[in-house]
Design a protein around this motif. Structure first.
Motif, PDB file in Angstrom:
ATOM      1  N   GLY A  70       0.815  -1.212   0.000  1.00  0.00           N
ATOM      2  CA  GLY A  70       0.000   0.000   0.000  1.00  0.00           C
ATOM      3  C   GLY A  70       0.848   1.261   0.000  1.00  0.00           C
ATOM      4  N   PHE A  71       1.912   1.272   0.807  1.00  0.00           N
ATOM      5  CA  PHE A  71       2.788   2.439   0.891  1.00  0.00           C
ATOM      6  C   PHE A  71       3.471   2.710  -0.448  1.00  0.00           C
ATOM      7  N   MET A  72       4.109   1.697  -1.025  1.00  0.00           N
ATOM      8  CA  MET A  72       4.857   1.881  -2.266  1.00  0.00           C
ATOM      9  C   MET A  72       3.933   2.202  -3.437  1.00  0.00           C
ATOM     10  N   SER A  73       2.774   1.567  -3.491  1.00  0.00           N
ATOM     11  CA  SER A  73       1.824   1.833  -4.578  1.00  0.00           C
ATOM     12  C   SER A  73       1.348   3.283  -4.532  1.00  0.00           C
ATOM     13  N   THR A  74       1.163   3.816  -3.313  1.00  0.00           N
ATOM     14  CA  THR A  74       0.654   5.181  -3.159  1.00  0.00           C
ATOM     15  C   THR A  74       1.702   6.219  -3.566  1.00  0.00           C
ATOM     16  N   ILE A  75       2.938   6.012  -3.144  1.00  0.00           N
ATOM     17  CA  ILE A  75       3.944   7.033  -3.465  1.00  0.00           C
ATOM     18  C   ILE A  75       4.376   6.990  -4.927  1.00  0.00           C
ATOM     19  N   PHE A  76       4.217   5.846  -5.592  1.00  0.00           N
ATOM     20  CA  PHE A  76       4.558   5.746  -7.016  1.00  0.00           C
ATOM     21  C   PHE A  76       3.335   5.967  -7.916  1.00  0.00           C
ATOM     22  N   GLY A  77       2.144   5.858  -7.352  1.00  0.00           N
ATOM     23  CA  GLY A  77       0.940   6.060  -8.141  1.00  0.00           C
ATOM     24  C   GLY A  77       0.597   4.889  -9.047  1.00  0.00           C
ATOM     25  N   GLU A  78       1.226   3.738  -8.835  1.00  0.00           N
ATOM     26  CA  GLU A  78       0.951   2.517  -9.588  1.00  0.00           C
ATOM     27  C   GLU A  78       0.952   1.326  -8.636  1.00  0.00           C
ATOM     28  N   THR A  79       0.254   0.266  -9.039  1.00  0.00           N
ATOM     29  CA  THR A  79       0.131  -0.893  -8.148  1.00  0.00           C
ATOM     30  C   THR A  79       1.432  -1.681  -8.088  1.00  0.00           C
ATOM     31  N   LEU A  80       2.029  -1.688  -6.897  1.00  0.00           N
ATOM     32  CA  LEU A  80       3.234  -2.479  -6.613  1.00  0.00           C
ATOM     33  C   LEU A  80       2.892  -3.445  -5.488  1.00  0.00           C
ATOM     34  N   LEU A  81       3.253  -4.672  -5.661  1.00  0.00           N
ATOM     35  CA  LEU A  81       2.884  -5.696  -4.685  1.00  0.00           C
ATOM     36  C   LEU A  81       4.122  -6.342  -4.083  1.00  0.00           C
ATOM     37  N   ALA A  82       4.060  -6.490  -2.758  1.00  0.00           N
ATOM     38  CA  ALA A  82       5.146  -7.173  -2.037  1.00  0.00           C
ATOM     39  C   ALA A  82       4.762  -8.631  -1.835  1.00  0.00           C
ATOM     40  N   ARG A  83       5.783  -9.455  -1.844  1.00  0.00           N
ATOM     41  CA  ARG A  83       5.536 -10.887  -1.643  1.00  0.00           C
ATOM     42  C   ARG A  83       6.709 -11.482  -0.881  1.00  0.00           C
ATOM     43  N   GLU A  84       6.410 -12.226   0.190  1.00  0.00           N
ATOM     44  CA  GLU A  84       7.467 -12.868   0.966  1.00  0.00           C
ATOM     45  C   GLU A  84       8.014 -14.077   0.223  1.00  0.00           C
ATOM     46  N   THR A  85       9.324 -14.212   0.225  1.00  0.00           N
ATOM     47  CA  THR A  85       9.948 -15.390  -0.381  1.00  0.00           C
ATOM     48  C   THR A  85      10.384 -16.398   0.681  1.00  0.00           C
ATOM     49  N   THR A  86      10.787 -15.889   1.875  1.00  0.00           N
ATOM     50  CA  THR A  86      11.060 -16.763   3.021  1.00  0.00           C
ATOM     51  C   THR A  86      10.434 -16.113   4.247  1.00  0.00           C
ATOM     52  N   CYS A  87      10.122 -16.920   5.260  1.00  0.00           N
ATOM     53  CA  CYS A  87       9.435 -16.376   6.440  1.00  0.00           C
ATOM     54  C   CYS A  87       9.785 -17.206   7.671  1.00  0.00           C
ATOM     55  N   VAL A  88      10.033 -16.497   8.776  1.00  0.00           N
ATOM     56  CA  VAL A  88      10.317 -17.173  10.045  1.00  0.00           C
ATOM     57  C   VAL A  88       9.106 -17.983  10.492  1.00  0.00           C
ATOM     58  N   GLY A  89       7.899 -17.486  10.145  1.00  0.00           N
ATOM     59  CA  GLY A  89       6.670 -18.167  10.549  1.00  0.00           C
ATOM     60  C   GLY A  89       6.509 -19.552   9.950  1.00  0.00           C
ATOM     61  N   LYS A  90       7.242 -19.877   8.875  1.00  0.00           N
ATOM     62  CA  LYS A  90       7.160 -21.223   8.303  1.00  0.00           C
ATOM     63  C   LYS A  90       8.470 -21.997   8.479  1.00  0.00           C
ATOM     64  N   GLY A  91       9.319 -21.448   9.393  1.00  0.00           N
ATOM     65  CA  GLY A  91      10.520 -22.177   9.753  1.00  0.00           C
ATOM     66  C   GLY A  91      11.801 -21.693   9.101  1.00  0.00           C
ATOM     67  N   ASP A  92      11.752 -20.607   8.287  1.00  0.00           N
ATOM     68  CA  ASP A  92      12.961 -20.074   7.671  1.00  0.00           C
ATOM     69  C   ASP A  92      13.728 -19.229   8.684  1.00  0.00           C
ATOM     70  N   SER A  93      14.994 -18.946   8.368  1.00  0.00           N
ATOM     71  CA  SER A  93      15.825 -18.163   9.293  1.00  0.00           C
ATOM     72  C   SER A  93      15.524 -16.676   9.221  1.00  0.00           C
ATOM     73  N   GLU A  94      14.996 -16.188   8.115  1.00  0.00           N
ATOM     74  CA  GLU A  94      14.724 -14.758   7.947  1.00  0.00           C
ATOM     75  C   GLU A  94      13.418 -14.567   7.166  1.00  0.00           C
ATOM     76  N   CYS A  95      12.896 -13.332   7.322  1.00  0.00           N
ATOM     77  CA  CYS A  95      11.728 -12.932   6.535  1.00  0.00           C
ATOM     78  C   CYS A  95      12.204 -12.058   5.384  1.00  0.00           C
ATOM     79  N   ARG A  96      12.254 -12.630   4.199  1.00  0.00           N
ATOM     80  CA  ARG A  96      12.721 -11.882   3.031  1.00  0.00           C
ATOM     81  C   ARG A  96      11.541 -11.603   2.103  1.00  0.00           C
ATOM     82  N   TRP A  97      11.645 -10.485   1.393  1.00  0.00           N
ATOM     83  CA  TRP A  97      10.530 -10.060   0.563  1.00  0.00           C
ATOM     84  C   TRP A  97      11.022  -9.449  -0.742  1.00  0.00           C
TER      85      TRP A  97
END
Length: 622
Positions: A143-170
């Motif tokens: 929401g933040f990035m889409s608003t400041i750029f004026g176009e739809t930008l979507l973030a997506r996690e590639t790794t997550c501590v919540g599923k057992g990974d060592s880091e939350c990367r996006w």
């Protein structure tokens, strides 16, 4: 002791629009847990993403009011993440390129969140997940990035501590790039997920539709049941179905001949019937019409059919079809529910008709047995014949059809007998020829009046019947004997004997008329059986010992030789012997008989004797 405390307190800071609520991360963990419990793990993805998105949009709009540069705002967003307690730290990298209109030409951003509160609370409240869980964070970033750029930008996690990974990367990319990359996955489904209220409304509408269908179907089923109980015929029920569903319907038998139809004009039906026949000729239905299916859509250039089989005792006995101008404008599944129930009703009606028809035919078979045994006076036979639709005052023929057994069990033979019996009376029913038919001594017996022949000869009628049975039962090995024309029904037993005698002599020919037997027929008909046996014993000598397999084999060789007019080549082929083997047998026969069996007078006399023995049932040749 009574204590009363009364007080009024107010914030020292005036807050008009955006009041701040202070709470801990664990409260969001409780909220997350309750959401998962009430709307399910799958749905909280979209809920929390949109929650984070709205927060990100609000923060971005406030930041834009400051007039700060794009570079500053990109760095400012993660700082707000940290200030709000969402994460304890972040490492990120962003590369972008804008065109002259300040529209994104290229964009790519990636990074790592440290100590995501969502991952921690998800593990505490729900446990390890199968996928990323930082839905609020990716929503905020999107929401933040889409608003400041004026176009739809979507973030997506590639790794997550919540599923057992060592880091939350996006990773953040333009929406169109994600769609191209993830087009075969459902990874973007929750970005545009339908609100629960809308989904519940849709579900309610679907349930209401299903309720209406079930109600209509139940009413339809009750109507069918009532009509069947009342003994309604198939045409009436087909008309009722058409009035209910407003779709033309056709009922066909197992070979796709029309039984009945409704909702069509006769010319239209004939056109569609011809078109269907052409379709069947071009497809596998031509060679195997009884394909195993419950539902099938058939489309030709002028018609579309939804078709289902009519099953009776686990066998396909016909088909029910709905006909459409455009099947895409109909709900096939709903239509099939009605069609399937109509097919079941058709099965019951056809079973009832089949039972009545077979019962009537078996009654006629029992009547034929009484006629052949002479248990009734002629006047009573004629009287009862009128009830069966057969005029026994007319001249008639008796035909006997013999067929080979299956070499199987008693049950197999009985089944074949039943199939032949049923096929026989259905054949003559379809030909609109009313006859009497029954079983006797393992053979089919038919009584056919000259009135039934419909200006055809008995030869033509029996030849067509014989061809039909051979085609339907290629393993049958049929032979057929026909009596002379009977003029008095009281002589039916004599005609039966004539047909039985003719069938015993059906060797070269599979269909034999008694009158074609000539002198043999006269001899047998005169009941001069003892005289025939005496002459045979005298003329055949040692070959008359039928209990001796070797003598019987020589007699069979002699009979084939005589039938072929003394032609060795044809006899050799018929008996599957070598020429030398056949010559040896002929020589031995002549020695035993002390006769020249090539001499015309001897040939004629021996052939007549053997035919007579066969006719009286003294000997049989396989």
């Amino acid at each position: 002791m009574s204590v009363r405390i009364s007080a009024e307190n107010y914030s020292q800071e005036a807050v008009i629009e955006d009041r701040k609520i202070i709470t801990s991360a664990s409260v969001f963990g409780i909220l997350r847990k309750q959401l998962a419990k009430n709307i399910g793990i799958k749905r909280i993805k979209g809920f929390l993403f949109h929650y984070g998105w709205e927060m990100g949009v609000k923060v971005a709009k406030e930041a834009l009011e400051s007039g700060s540069s794009l570079e500053y705002l990109i760095k400012h967003g993660p700082i707000i993440h940290i200030q709000n307690g969402h994460i304890s730290g972040i490492k990120h990298d962003c590369t972008y390129e804008l065109d002259k209109n300040k529209r994104i030409k290229n964009f790519y951003s990636y990074g790592t969140w440290y100590d995501s509160y969502e991952a921690v609370e998800h593990l505490k409240g729900i446990g390890k997940s199968n996928g990323p869980v930082c839905h609020t964070l990716i929503g905020f970033a999107s929401g933040f990035m889409s608003t400041i750029f004026g176009e739809t930008l979507l973030a997506r996690e590639t790794t997550c501590v919540g599923k057992g990974d060592s880091e939350c990367r996006w990773v953040i990319k333009p929406k169109k790039e994600w769609e191209q990359e993830l087009q075969e996955e459902d990874a973007l489904d929750f970005y545009n997920e339908t609100p629960i209220v809308k989904e519940l409304e849709l579900t309610y509408d679907q349930l209401l539709d299903q309720k209406n269908i079930v109600t209509r179907l139940a009413h339809f089923q009750n109507q069918l049941t009532e009509e069947i109980i009342n003994g309604t015929d198939l045409q009436t029920i087909a008309d009722m179905v058409y009035e209910t569903v407003k779709i033309p319907i056709i009922v066909e038998d197992a070979v796709h001949s029309t039984i009945t139809y409704s909702g069509l004009e006769q010319e239209q039906h004939l056109l569609l019937k011809t078109d269907m026949e052409n379709y069947l000729q071009k497809t596998q239905f031509h060679t195997n019409p009884l394909l195993p299916f419950r539902k099938k859509i058939i489309k030709t250039s002028i018609q579309e059919r939804l078709i289902t089989p009519i099953l009776l005792q686990k066998e396909v006995i016909g088909y029910c079809s709905f006909l459409y101008e455009d099947i895409n404008n109909h709900y096939q599944e709903e239509d099939y529910l009605f069609l399937d129930r109509f097919a079941n009703a058709s099965s019951l009606i056809l079973l009832n008709e089949k039972t009545k028809f077979e019962t009537f035919e078996r009654m006629k078979g029992s009547f034929l047995e009484q006629i052949l045994e002479g248990r009734l006076p002629a006047s009573e036979m004629i009287k009862r014949g009128k009830y069966t639709g057969v005029n026994l005052e007319k001249h008639y023929y008796i035909a006997v059809m013999e067929y080979g057994k299956t070499q199987g069990s008693i049950e197999d033979d009985f089944l074949l007998e039943e199939q032949i019996f049923e096929s026989t009376f259905r054949y003559f029913k379809n030909k609109k020829q009313n006859i009497l038919a029954g079983h006797r001594d393992g053979s089919m017996v038919l009584l056919i009046t000259t009135e039934t022949l419909q200006n055809k000869t008995i030869d033509d009628v029996m030849q067509q019947y014989f061809n039909y049975m051979n085609q339907k039962f290629p393993q049958g090995h049929f032979k057929l004997g026909i009596s002379r024309r009977g003029e008095d029904i009281g002589q039916a037993s004599r005609c039966y004997e004539e047909a039985a005698i003719a069938i015993r002599l059906a060797v070269k020919k599979k269909i034999v008329q008694f009158q074609s037997l000539g002198i043999v027929g006269v001899l047998i008909n005169s009941k001069n059986i003892s005289g025939i046996k005496m002459i045979a014993e005298q003329e055949l000598g040692p070959l008359y010992r039928f209990e001796d397999p070797k003598m019987l084999e020589l007699l069979k060789t002699l009979y084939s030789f005589l039938l072929n007019g003394g032609k060795l080549e044809q006899t050799m082929q018929d008996l599957a012997l070598s020429m030398s083997g056949l010559r040896h047998r002929i020589s031995r026969i002549e020695n035993l008989l002390e006769k020249d069996i090539r001499e015309p007078h001897e040939m004629h006399q021996l052939l007549l004797i053997i035919k007579s023995l066969i006719a009286i049932g003294e000997i049989t040749f396989d």
